[in-house]
Design an enzyme around this catalytic site. Structure first.
Site: not given
Length: 464
Positions: A24, A130
């Site tokens: 990520h 996120d």
């Protein structure tokens, strides 16, 4: 509209909070670079050790933007080893308590930023949170800062969408969710593998599904590292299932200074030693040349990691390393003929940037939908698996490798279709346009939905 190298309207200040996994952090660092190259300021928030392990930032003198690396100190948590700050250090479930404790230092940072703290720092216009950052939009909302949720792949949302919502509602009510029957076309092992996402961990921390649902509920829009050209049917379905605007970021293909491998299953995957042996035997049976970057299974001696005599038998046409390898440089090499991959999104995009066909060995999460998408587009072959427990054997590995690398009729098809996918990934104008349009959307939202008192007005419901 903003374009790279120019900023005709006032720049945005965007706070970017990636999950504590390099799968990520790295692509969203790429997003931060692209936003900064357009003159915007990005506050990239993570922990000190994670920030120290990121690749060096590129200069943005031409665009006039900047990236501020914002360290949030990880509180001490019982049972968490010192220095463990990412899923590269410990399994993700071991990080939940420490991760949730980051909400307090994040609130302090955002309060200071909104008060004008920091030389040359403007008040944040957006927070990009996120998947699991359920606390980030709450903090942002207290300061009138709209929040966008960074989404997984459209294929994953489309695959698990309505079923996941039903399970999440049961989990929130503390009602045990029956596994039920998997959706059509989804293997039993993959469906059953989603069950832990809906259960609280031993410490009582909320489930992964609940975290995701809360983050979405509290955010104004969804932002996704994808585009309709990449996920033809799944993208519009995902947008409908989310019930909120879904804005594509493009694929954010990496700059040419990253890293990957020829046979690799990602930075977080640890196969059981018996499956490592099956993979090794499969490569040996296929008879093709290979370069294998292997992450060593835990608790196994060096002598037992590989089948006895494997290195000797494959000497001259096989090379194995358990250390770091330069991913982009390897995939860019003309000698690479295919990539045996878990189909994690980073590896998939990096690979198709160079148009090689795929041999797909999915492990978990979005890798199943990603693999089926690539199989449907005839970019390669999925390794045959046991439908119930997901196991594979050497013969399935060898068959898939030969089908992609050796058998001319099938290889020709896979190469042609991989080149077609390359046209999407390597289309710089297309990918940059998605970032420009994303910035345009953020700016328009601030203008249309945030009033003078900095109170966020929720967007209207998405059209059905």
């Amino acid at each position: 509209m903003d374009t790279a190298g120019s900023s005709p309207t006032p720049p945005l200040h965007i706070v970017l909070c990636p999950w504590l996994a390099f799968g990520h952090m790295l692509p969203y660092l790429e997003l931060a670079e692209r936003l900064a190259s357009r003159g915007h300021r990005v506050s990239y928030v993570s922990t000190p050790r994670n920030l120290a392990r990121l690749p060096p930032l590129r200069r943005h003198a031409a665009g006039g933007g900047a990236i501020d690396l914002v360290p949030l100190t990880v509180p001490r948590v019982e049972g968490l080893p010192d220095g463990a700050e990412s899923t590269n250090d410990v399994p993700g479930e071991s990080l939940w308590e420490a991760f949730d404790a980051l909400a307090a230092p994040f609130a302090e940072f955002l309060a200071a930023a909104c008060a004008g703290g920091g030389e040359g720092t403007s008040r944040p216009d957006w927070d990009l949170a996120d998947t699991f950052h359920h606390w980030a939009p709450l903090v942002a909302g207290e300061h009138g800062v709209p929040c966008a949720m960074l989404q997984p792949t459209a294929a994953m949302i489309a695959t698990f969408g309505s079923e996941a919502r039903d399970r999440a509602e049961l989990a929130a009510a503390s009602v045990p969710a029956d596994g039920g029957e998997p959706p059509a076309g989804l293997p039993r092992y993959e469906w059953d593998g989603t069950a832990p996402r809906f259960a609280c961990d031993k410490s009582g921390s909320m489930s992964v599904a609940r975290r995701t649902a809360l983050t979405l509920e509290r955010c104004a829009i969804g932002a996704i590292r994808s585009c309709p050209e990449w996920e033809l049917d799944a993208f519009p379905l995902a947008a409908k299932l989310l019930g909120k605007p879904l804005v594509p970021l493009g694929l954010l293909p990496p700059s040419p200074d990253g890293s990957v491998v020829y046979v690799a299953l990602g930075s977080e995957v640890l196969l059981r030693v018996e499956l490592v042996h099956e993979l090794a035997h499969g490569l040996e049976l296929a008879g093709t040349r290979f370069l294998w970057a292997l992450r060593k299974p835990g608790g196994v001696s060096d002598a037992d990691v590989l089948p006895a005599g494997f290195l000797e038998r494959t000497h001259g046409h096989g090379l194995l390393t358990m250390g770091w390898v330069p991913q982009i440089s390897l995939l860019a090499h003309c000698a690479v003929g295919a990539f045996l991959t878990h189909c994690g999104r980073n590896s998939l995009i990096e690979e198709l940037l160079y148009g090689h066909p795929l041999i797909m060995l999915l492990i978990f999460a979005d890798q199943g939908p990603n693999s089926r998408l690539m199989a449907q587009r005839k970019v390669g072959l999925m390794v045959a698996r046991n439908e119930d427990d997901g196991s594979f054997d050497r013969h399935g590995i060898a068959s898939a490798v030969r089908g992609v690398m050796v058998e001319e009729d099938t290889r020709k098809i896979f190469v042609e279709n991989a080149k077609k996918m390359q046209e999407i990934v390597a289309d710089k104008e297309l990918q940059e346009r998605y970032v420009d349009e994303f910035v345009h959307y953020l700016r328009s939202y601030v203008t249309d939905h945030v009033n003078s008192s900095n109170v966020v007005v929720p967007p209207p419901p998405a059209e059905t």
